[in-house]
Enzyme design. Sequence first.
Site, mmCIF file in Angstrom:
data_model
loop_
_atom_site.group_PDB
_atom_site.id
_atom_site.type_symbol
_atom_site.label_atom_id
_atom_site.label_comp_id
_atom_site.label_asym_id
_atom_site.label_seq_id
_atom_site.Cartn_x
_atom_site.Cartn_y
_atom_site.Cartn_z
ATOM 1 N N LYS A 1 -39.350 13.366 8.731
ATOM 2 C CA LYS A 1 -38.360 12.364 9.149
ATOM 3 C C LYS A 1 -39.043 11.046 9.431
ATOM 4 C CE LYS A 1 -37.311 10.801 12.905
ATOM 5 N NZ LYS A 1 -37.093 10.512 14.327
ATOM 6 N N GLY B 1 8.744 13.262 -11.967
ATOM 7 C CA GLY B 1 10.020 12.727 -12.410
ATOM 8 C C GLY B 1 10.124 12.906 -13.925
ATOM 9 N N ALA C 1 0.509 2.947 -1.260
ATOM 10 C CA ALA C 1 -0.448 3.835 -0.584
ATOM 11 C C ALA C 1 -0.030 4.119 0.852
ATOM 12 C CB ALA C 1 -1.834 3.196 -0.606
ATOM 13 N N ASP D 1 -2.053 7.600 -5.381
ATOM 14 C CA ASP D 1 -2.462 9.011 -5.446
ATOM 15 C C ASP D 1 -2.625 9.489 -6.886
ATOM 16 O OD1 ASP D 1 0.215 9.108 -6.169
ATOM 17 O OD2 ASP D 1 0.690 10.869 -4.943
ATOM 18 N N ARG E 1 2.249 17.311 1.559
ATOM 19 C CA ARG E 1 1.905 18.510 0.786
ATOM 20 C C ARG E 1 0.418 18.856 0.854
ATOM 21 N NH1 ARG E 1 5.140 16.343 -4.392
ATOM 22 N NH2 ARG E 1 4.838 14.398 -3.229
ATOM 23 N N ASN F 1 7.332 10.937 -15.759
ATOM 24 C CA ASN F 1 6.986 9.609 -15.268
ATOM 25 C C ASN F 1 5.590 9.682 -14.669
ATOM 26 O OD1 ASN F 1 6.936 7.082 -14.005
ATOM 27 N ND2 ASN F 1 7.962 7.887 -12.169
ATOM 28 N N TYR G 1 -43.073 20.178 11.200
ATOM 29 C CA TYR G 1 -42.206 19.033 11.492
ATOM 30 C C TYR G 1 -43.058 17.781 11.566
ATOM 31 C CZ TYR G 1 -39.372 15.582 13.784
ATOM 32 O OH TYR G 1 -38.727 14.413 14.073
HETATM 33 C C1 UD1 Z 1 6.365 10.014 -7.774
HETATM 34 C C2 UD1 Z 1 7.551 9.608 -8.644
HETATM 35 C C3 UD1 Z 1 7.678 10.596 -9.783
HETATM 36 C C4 UD1 Z 1 6.402 10.613 -10.595
HETATM 37 C C5 UD1 Z 1 5.182 10.908 -9.698
HETATM 38 C C6 UD1 Z 1 3.911 10.650 -10.455
HETATM 39 C C7 UD1 Z 1 9.175 8.507 -7.174
HETATM 40 C C8 UD1 Z 1 10.459 8.660 -6.458
HETATM 41 N N1 UD1 Z 1 8.741 9.584 -7.857
HETATM 42 O O1 UD1 Z 1 6.670 11.253 -7.183
HETATM 43 O O2 UD1 Z 1 8.722 10.212 -10.625
HETATM 44 O O3 UD1 Z 1 6.471 11.580 -11.616
HETATM 45 O O4 UD1 Z 1 5.173 10.040 -8.556
HETATM 46 O O5 UD1 Z 1 2.778 11.015 -9.733
HETATM 47 O O6 UD1 Z 1 8.594 7.432 -7.155
HETATM 48 N N2 UD1 Z 1 4.523 5.919 -1.137
HETATM 49 C C9 UD1 Z 1 4.638 4.813 -0.315
HETATM 50 N N3 UD1 Z 1 5.731 4.724 0.494
HETATM 51 C C10 UD1 Z 1 6.698 5.662 0.544
HETATM 52 C C11 UD1 Z 1 6.570 6.793 -0.299
HETATM 53 C C12 UD1 Z 1 5.481 6.890 -1.138
HETATM 54 O O7 UD1 Z 1 3.798 3.930 -0.338
HETATM 55 O O8 UD1 Z 1 7.639 5.487 1.326
HETATM 56 C C13 UD1 Z 1 3.345 6.038 -2.024
HETATM 57 C C14 UD1 Z 1 2.505 7.270 -1.734
HETATM 58 O O9 UD1 Z 1 1.476 6.976 -0.796
HETATM 59 C C15 UD1 Z 1 1.942 7.628 -3.102
HETATM 60 C C16 UD1 Z 1 2.978 7.094 -4.084
HETATM 61 O O10 UD1 Z 1 3.776 6.181 -3.359
HETATM 62 O O11 UD1 Z 1 0.719 6.989 -3.329
HETATM 63 C C17 UD1 Z 1 3.836 8.193 -4.690
HETATM 64 O O12 UD1 Z 1 4.530 8.882 -3.682
HETATM 65 P P1 UD1 Z 1 4.733 10.453 -3.722
HETATM 66 O O13 UD1 Z 1 5.506 10.844 -2.521
HETATM 67 O O14 UD1 Z 1 3.454 11.145 -3.961
HETATM 68 O O15 UD1 Z 1 5.692 10.602 -4.999
HETATM 69 P P2 UD1 Z 1 5.840 11.869 -5.945
HETATM 70 O O16 UD1 Z 1 6.750 12.851 -5.298
HETATM 71 O O17 UD1 Z 1 4.545 12.332 -6.414
HETATM 72 CA CA CA Z 2 2.481 11.771 -5.902
#
Ligand code: UD1
Ligand code: CA
Length: 453
Positions: free
Chosen positions: A349, A137, A9, A102, A15, A167, A364
């Site tokens: 209130k 992925g 997290a 997420d 984005r 993935n 009121y």
């Molecule tokens: C990631 C996966 C992708 C998968 C998708 C599913 C990787 C490289 N890719 O892509 O294969 O299909 O999720 O939803 O893992 N986070 C950290 N530290 C970091 C980067 C990210 O804690 O340095 C956390 C983010 O807060 C998030 C989660 O990891 O909760 C996923 O990161 P995000 O950048 O959203 O990966 P995606 O591009 O969605």
């Molecule tokens: Ca993601």
Amino acid sequence: MSLSIVILAAGQGTRMHSDKPKVLNLLAGKPLLTHVYETAIKIEHREIYIVYGCGGEQVQNTLESSQVSWVKQEEQLGTGHAIQQVLPDIPKSDDILILYGDVPLISEVSLTKLVEAAANTGFSLLTAYFDKPYGYGRIVRDGNDNITAIVEEKDATEEQQNICEVNAGFMVIRAEILNRSINSLNKKNKQNEYYLTDIVEIAVNDDVKVSPILAESAVEVQGINTRTQLSEAERYYQIIQAYRLMDQGVGITDPSRFDLRGELEIGHNNEIDVNVVMEGKLKLGNNNSIAPNCVIKDTIIGNNVKIFANSVIENSIIGNDCYIGPFARIRPDSVLDDHVHVGNFVEIKKSSLGKRTKANHLSYIGDTEVGSDTNVGAGVITCNYDGVNKHRTTIGDNVFVGSDVQLIAPVKIEDGSTIAAGSTITKDVDANSLAISRTEQKLVSFWERPKKK
Ligand code: UD1
Ligand code: CA
């Protein structure tokens, strides 16, 4: 075998184009991270670790739980790097369930299957089929249908981009396998990040077999990277909630215009019209109806209550057989007893209204106790604030407060009294008496209006 759970997290969520760390965005009134956490704790585990970074303490404060081990990722160098931060804390014999903060709609069923699948091979991966797999992925399989790698969208060849199996972002991997492979991760990819997903290929090359589990439904693995995805997940979640309530017998006019951001305990024979937003903890009895465009938060409502359109109620208790609105506002700490009517443009209130009391128009009523069977006329104002302090007003039973009366608090109106319309009341009024404070009407005969020069 004991299970460690890791929730990633730390990301900012670029984005989303928002100042808020992504995992703190709300789905049905609750942060994404809280959704993931609440599902995670249902899985039998030894310890839950949350890797946080962007948003710092703000993220930690969303979960009151003392059962979480927080691990800080100072720089967000990718999901693989995030795991590297927490791995030294995890016993080598544990299986590790990795969740992304997420992906909020993940089900307990899919996670349980995933954990079970890892028991044999030490590595299981949750996948899903998407018609439009954009951004995810892709799962690469060999001729025998075995998973050999995950390739990220940005690094995928055109052919790989056509793969619809994605993935989901959930895996279970034995700590010992992860420890063996984690140092082989590198940043040689389009995003210049350490990808956790590269672990698959590294482990497979090390003769580990990856057990795939297909997610129960594609929506539950929907990741939230953009505001559009957040709104789609929100509507999906709301429709599921609405259907569940309808199955319990709640009448919901249009589930696509229903919003519950909290918990609702509800009896039978209730009707909820369109665009009603319910927040926090709510409890409704039986035979109530809520008309369009009402907002109701943290409130208890009895039976046979009619809430007319465009009313707003917060942190209050409503008895039985009450009529509220249209356009009424009941603010926190108000209590309406049975058969109370609160009409249009009436604001209440921190006040209580006794049985059968009515305040039907343009008033009121603040910091006030009103007894039973009292009528509060149109335009009555309790003047509770002297510019510095708040003062209370007490109105007894069976009182008639005429229209356009100002009650200058602190003031007490005893039972059975009558306040003449247009009066400004500054002194207490005895029981069964009439209070009138207005200048006598004068008549100027043959009055000439000014003429335009
Ligand atoms: C990631 C996966 C992708 C998968 C998708 C599913 C990787 C490289 N890719 O892509 O294969 O299909 O999720 O939803 O893992 N986070 C950290 N530290 C970091 C980067 C990210 O804690 O340095 C956390 C983010 O807060 C998030 C989660 O990891 O909760 C996923 O990161 P995000 O950048 O959203 O990966 P995606 O591009 O969605
Ligand atoms: Ca993601």
